[in-house]
Scaffold this active site. Structure first.
Site, PDB file in Angstrom:
ATOM      1  N   CYS A 179      49.854  62.361  62.544  1.00 27.28           N
ATOM      2  CA  CYS A 179      50.097  63.108  63.954  1.00 27.28           C
ATOM      3  C   CYS A 179      51.395  63.401  64.112  1.00 27.28           C
ATOM      4  O   CYS A 179      51.732  64.201  65.080  1.00 27.28           O
ATOM      5  CB  CYS A 179      49.311  62.380  65.051  1.00 27.28           C
ATOM      6  SG  CYS A 179      50.314  60.695  65.480  1.00 27.28           S
ATOM      7  N   CYS A 223      54.754  59.912  61.777  1.00 26.52           N
ATOM      8  CA  CYS A 223      53.288  59.490  61.369  1.00 26.52           C
ATOM      9  C   CYS A 223      53.026  60.429  60.439  1.00 26.52           C
ATOM     10  O   CYS A 223      52.760  61.691  60.744  1.00 26.52           O
ATOM     11  CB  CYS A 223      52.584  59.194  62.465  1.00 26.52           C
ATOM     12  SG  CYS A 223      50.872  59.139  62.131  1.00 26.52           S
ATOM     13  N   CYS A 225      52.877  53.994  64.452  1.00 24.65           N
ATOM     14  CA  CYS A 225      52.816  55.033  65.177  1.00 24.65           C
ATOM     15  C   CYS A 225      52.439  54.698  66.656  1.00 24.65           C
ATOM     16  O   CYS A 225      51.314  54.270  66.717  1.00 24.65           O
ATOM     17  CB  CYS A 225      51.679  55.953  64.587  1.00 24.65           C
ATOM     18  SG  CYS A 225      51.258  57.277  65.609  1.00 24.65           S
ATOM     19  N   LYS A 254      46.698  25.688  28.681  1.00 26.42           N
ATOM     20  CA  LYS A 254      48.115  26.564  28.227  1.00 26.42           C
ATOM     21  C   LYS A 254      48.808  27.011  29.279  1.00 26.42           C
ATOM     22  O   LYS A 254      48.527  28.087  30.299  1.00 26.42           O
ATOM     23  CB  LYS A 254      47.350  27.757  27.189  1.00 26.42           C
ATOM     24  CG  LYS A 254      48.360  28.169  26.673  1.00 26.42           C
ATOM     25  CD  LYS A 254      47.779  29.168  25.559  1.00 26.42           C
ATOM     26  CE  LYS A 254      48.982  29.634  24.382  1.00 26.42           C
ATOM     27  NZ  LYS A 254      49.839  30.292  25.070  1.00 26.42           N
ATOM     28  N   ASP A 261      48.866  41.097  22.388  1.00 28.70           N
ATOM     29  CA  ASP A 261      47.721  40.455  21.488  1.00 28.70           C
ATOM     30  C   ASP A 261      47.115  41.519  20.590  1.00 28.70           C
ATOM     31  O   ASP A 261      46.665  41.147  19.562  1.00 28.70           O
ATOM     32  CB  ASP A 261      46.809  39.661  22.346  1.00 28.70           C
ATOM     33  CG  ASP A 261      47.353  38.550  22.925  1.00 28.70           C
ATOM     34  OD1 ASP A 261      48.304  38.000  22.345  1.00 28.70           O
ATOM     35  OD2 ASP A 261      47.143  38.009  23.814  1.00 28.70           O
ATOM     36  N   SER A 320      53.725  27.759  16.626  1.00 30.36           N
ATOM     37  CA  SER A 320      53.124  28.699  17.575  1.00 30.36           C
ATOM     38  C   SER A 320      51.472  28.342  17.529  1.00 30.36           C
ATOM     39  O   SER A 320      51.244  27.152  16.840  1.00 30.36           O
ATOM     40  CB  SER A 320      53.484  30.036  17.395  1.00 30.36           C
ATOM     41  OG  SER A 320      52.693  30.844  18.385  1.00 30.36           O
TER      42      SER A 320
HETATM   43  S1  IVH Z   1      50.684  22.919  21.444  1.00 29.88           S
HETATM   44  C1  IVH Z   1      52.186  22.807  17.296  1.00 29.88           C
HETATM   45  N1  IVH Z   1      49.899  22.727  23.904  1.00 29.88           N
HETATM   46  O1  IVH Z   1      51.862  28.092  23.757  1.00 29.88           O
HETATM   47  C2  IVH Z   1      51.566  23.072  18.682  1.00 29.88           C
HETATM   48  N2  IVH Z   1      51.421  24.712  23.543  1.00 29.88           N
HETATM   49  O2  IVH Z   1      51.248  30.442  22.428  1.00 29.88           O
HETATM   50  C3  IVH Z   1      52.169  24.105  19.514  1.00 29.88           C
HETATM   51  N3  IVH Z   1      52.029  26.281  25.318  1.00 29.88           N
HETATM   52  O3  IVH Z   1      54.434  27.635  21.460  1.00 29.88           O
HETATM   53  C4  IVH Z   1      52.185  23.981  20.828  1.00 29.88           C
HETATM   54  N4  IVH Z   1      50.784  25.161  27.078  1.00 29.88           N
HETATM   55  O4  IVH Z   1      54.996  27.133  23.834  1.00 29.88           O
HETATM   56  C5  IVH Z   1      50.668  23.558  23.292  1.00 29.88           C
HETATM   57  N5  IVH Z   1      49.250  22.771  26.347  1.00 29.88           N
HETATM   58  C6  IVH Z   1      50.071  23.397  25.248  1.00 29.88           C
HETATM   59  C7  IVH Z   1      50.536  24.572  25.829  1.00 29.88           C
HETATM   60  C8  IVH Z   1      51.246  25.224  24.718  1.00 29.88           C
HETATM   61  C9  IVH Z   1      51.639  26.304  26.434  1.00 29.88           C
HETATM   62  C10 IVH Z   1      52.838  27.359  24.445  1.00 29.88           C
HETATM   63  C11 IVH Z   1      53.590  26.800  23.420  1.00 29.88           C
HETATM   64  C12 IVH Z   1      53.610  27.505  22.267  1.00 29.88           C
HETATM   65  C13 IVH Z   1      52.678  28.622  22.794  1.00 29.88           C
HETATM   66  C14 IVH Z   1      51.875  29.317  21.802  1.00 29.88           C
END
Ligand code: IVH
Length: 742
Positions: free
Chosen positions: A425, A422, A441, A127, A49, A94
């Protein structure tokens, strides 16, 4: 015109910025390949990140660098040529991340701006830390399953997905929800953390490289060439979206999930629809605290605009929707270097290998050591000294090495070999009994490590609570420097210590951070100081306080003395039970194994261990020496104990303000209650302090009476009926009788 975000001519971008951009972009692509294709990343999510953020920062400043092939413009991931390629019907995007409240607010403001006077809601979801999947159902039948790949094209893993029990091969149409002509279901496949260790053990045993963490094992398990292998893996799925669809309409994403559930798909249990960003933040804070009571790993919260038409209005960039954002929690997994594996000798002689790592910050604290339990665990985890390892510290949980980052090895790594003797010791190590994995031991009496740990434990808060006898003092008393002999060669002489014995004792000065001896800069010799005497040779406060403390603790309650004997399996709770039943140490020594085992809270293992302990001559000598020194081994019938809570089973969880955890247990046991570690229907009360975790959740689920500090005080002073009344509940006899009969 550098730095104002309007640079359009590449020639205006400083050369070093262009170079950094290109290096970063390449690095990020490499990491994505390792993560998505090889299931073997070499950096932690947090490090990844940070690289992404740096790249975004550069592009923010010099927009000309933001070309369509920049990693910031693409969905992370690609596909390998081991699987057939599949084009997704609709792109899989994503998510953009928010790491701070301001970033979340900025997203919220943008949504508000774009949607103007429209009414809308936020859908909060967890998530899931797994790997993305796309399922295509035609007329209710699963026809294709594919990984996300680059968002347009993924890998065909249909045969493997068919082995996952939770994923229906055929959607259900009962309950009036006809299955659609076509639907793409998006979700996350995950691997439960608890089962991860077992998988790595099996892999190492089969000569395969271990996975670094559960998420990689989800992805790796899903992308097996042989579906029969996938079938053996405990994979699960959570649905989090819909792609292409035909033959049905939906107004809100939250309603869509209800439909998907009716069709038999595994939807999330924790989703919540709210109106304001403040409520979103409450959801985030709640799961930040209860991150580990969820059945799968989470690395954040995804916030979505719930109304589907408004999602369409907000649209998406080339890589992520504008209608959703991922809030990321601080990482609980980091990468660090395994510098060494050392062996610790414990109070009972158990030799435990532990990892010494380059210190790293993870989940709120700096971690440098992690136990490796025993030599088999070191082997099973497949870690080598010198490896980069994935270290996990989940909230308050003890730090744990998950596995090595095999791809970062350079050949200089070496295997840990468990010593045969050990380290303190020199006595040969052996298992205590046949089939025991732990090596011990056997020199229990005078191995300096065991004695030091026993004395330190005896002086601790759970036992005699001798304030002036901390770890350094315990070391000083058991390992003074040559040529002097240590004043204690077992714990027998503890109460006979004299000031003359204490004054000459010297200790090595150690670095507080590393634990290593400090050395004189000129001579290079270890620095040594008198521990109990000042420069003039007069007693320091440490000496007089120790002798005073030792006098004072001779009258400590019997249970604390029993606990302090370091009898295997006899902790403070068993010691309480023994003291309550026998009221005299000599009666315990004289009791048969059967009599001991018949004591409530003792049982056969503890009873056997007590009998064994008293069978050793040198143990009985300790008791006699202490007796001669005036230590009291009896207890009056009424001393502190009562039967006020007899027959009750109580669980204590979290940090109480009124008692330490052990103090709370002691108070309960001395009143006749049974204290257990897990919450069940049979639990009468759950006492809950700060940061209680999953036991509290379970208690609430089962509808058990939950007491805070105040309620706990009522329980201890006035008994169970008063405690139930304090909670506004009827007395237990009233509802207990009826349930008993039914
Ligand atoms: S929504 C267009 N909901 O996180 C919306 N993604 O870092 C796309 N992920 O590619 C995804 N939990 O694989 C969504 N509750 C959740 C999620 C989730 C995990 C993953 C997913 C996405 C990635 C992005």
């Amino acid at each position: 015109m550098a730095g104002d975000g309007k640079v359009v001519d590449l020639a205006e971008v400083p050369a070093e910025v262009r170079e950094r951009h290109s290096v970063l972009a390449q690095e990020i692509e490499d990491h994505r390949f390792r993560y998505y294709v090889k299931d073997a990343p070499v950096v932690s999510d947090a490090e990844f990140d940070a690289l992404m953020r740096e790249l975004e920062g550069l592009e923010e400043q010099y927009t000309v660098l933001r070309t369509p092939d920049s990693p910031t413009q693409k969905v992370g991931g690609t596909y390998s040529n081991e699987f057939a390629e599949v084009a997704h019907l609709e792109r899989m995007l994503s998510l953009d991340n928010a790491f701070t409240g301001e970033e979340l607010d900025a997203w919220g403001e943008r949504v508000a701006r774009e949607l103007g006077s429209q009414e809308y809601h936020f859908l909060c979801e967890l998530k899931v830390d797994g790997t993305a999947i796309n399922l295509v159902y035609e007329n209710g039948r699963l026809v294709r399953a594919a990984t996300r790949g680059d968002g347009r094209t993924g890998e065909d893993v249909t045969a493997n997905v068919r082995t996952i029990a939770e994923i229906p091969g055929q959607l259900r149409s009962d309950g009036g929800h006809a299955v659609p002509e076509l639907v793409e279901i998006r979700g996350e496949i995950y691997f439960p953390t608890e089962e991860f260790e077992q998988l790595n053990i099996a892999r190492v045993a089969a000569g395969e490289d271990p996975y670094a963490n559960p998420r990689n094992s989800a992805s790796g398990s899903l992308r097996q060439k042989d579906p029969r292998v996938t079938a053996t893996r405990p994979l699960h799925m959570v649905v989090h979206g819909i792609g292409a669809r035909r033959g049905f309409d939906i107004d809100c994403q939250s309603h869509a999930y209800e439909l998907l559930r009716a069709w038999g798909l595994p939807t999330a249990r924790h989703n919540k629809v709210v109106r304001t960003l403040d409520e979103v933040k409450e959801f985030i804070a709640h799961f930040g605290e209860h991150r580990h009571s969820v059945e799968h790993e989470i690395d954040g919260v995804v916030v979505k605009v719930d109304e589907i038409p408004l999602q369409g209005r907000l649209g998406a960039t080339s890589r992520a929707p504008r209608w959703a954002i991922a809030w990321k929690y601080p990482p609980e997994e980091v990468n660090t270097k395994l510098l060494d594996v050392r062996v610790n000798v414990g109070r009972t002689g158990r030799c435990t290998p532990y990892a010494v790592m380059e210190p790293v910050r993870v989940a709120g604290s700096v971690v440098e050591y992690a136990t490796l339990h025993n030599q088999e665990v070191v082997k099973a985890k497949g870690v080598l000294i010198g490896d980069t390892v994935v270290l996990r510290k989940a909230g308050d949980v003890i730090p744990e090495i998950l596995g090595p980052v095999v791809d970062l090895r350079d050949g200089t790594e070496r295997e840990f070999v468990m010593p045969a003797v050990c380290p303190e010791c020199g006595t040969g190590l052996r298992p205590m009994s046949e089939g025991d994995i732990d090596l011990r031991c056997p020199n229990a009496r005078s191995c300096p490590a065991q004695l030091r740990e026993r004395i330190f434990y005896l002086a601790g808060r759970r036992c005699l609570d001798i304030e002036a006898l901390g770890y350094v003092a315990a070391t000083a008393l058991t390992q003074p420097l040559e040529p002097a002999q240590p004043p204690l060669t077992d714990e027998g002489d503890l109460f006979d210590l004299t000031i003359e014995q204490l004054l000459p004792i010297k200790v090595v000065v150690r670095d507080a951070d590393t634990g290593l001896p400090k050395r004189d800069e000129k001579t290079g010799e270890e620095k040594v100081v008198a521990f109990f005497a000042n420069l003039k040779g007069e007693p320091k406060k440490t000496a007089t306080a120790l002798l005073e403390n030792l006098q004072a603790v001779k009258e400590r309650p019997l249970a604390r003395i029993i606990a302090g004997l370091s009898i295997r399996h006899v902790g403070p709770v068993a010691a309480q039970a023994l003291a309550r039943e026998f009221r005299d140490l000599d009666r315990i020594a004289a009791a048969s194994e059967e009599e001991l085992a018949a004591t409530e809270g003792v049982g056969p293992t503890i009873a056997a261990s007590i009998t064994q302990w008293f069978a050793e001559d040198w143990h009985r000598e300790i008791i006699e020496k202490w007796r001669r020194a005036g230590v009291r081994f009896t207890e009056e019938e009424t001393a502190g104990g009562s039967d006020l809570l007899a027959g009750l089973t109580v669980v204590v969880t979290g940090t109480l303000t009124s008692h330490t955890r052990d103090g709370a247990k002691e108070a309960l046991v001395s009143r006749g209650a049974k204290v257990t570690g897990s919450v069940s229907k049979k639990t009468d009360f759950v006492v809950v302090g700060e940061n209680p975790g999953s036991k509290h959740d379970k208690a609430v689920q089962l509808g058990l009476p939950v007491l805070d500090d105040e309620g706990f005080a009522v329980l201890l002073e006035q008994g169970p009926d008063a405690a139930r009344a304090h909670l506004g509940l009827p007395s237990a006899a009233a509802d207990g009788d009826s349930t008993e009969e039914s």
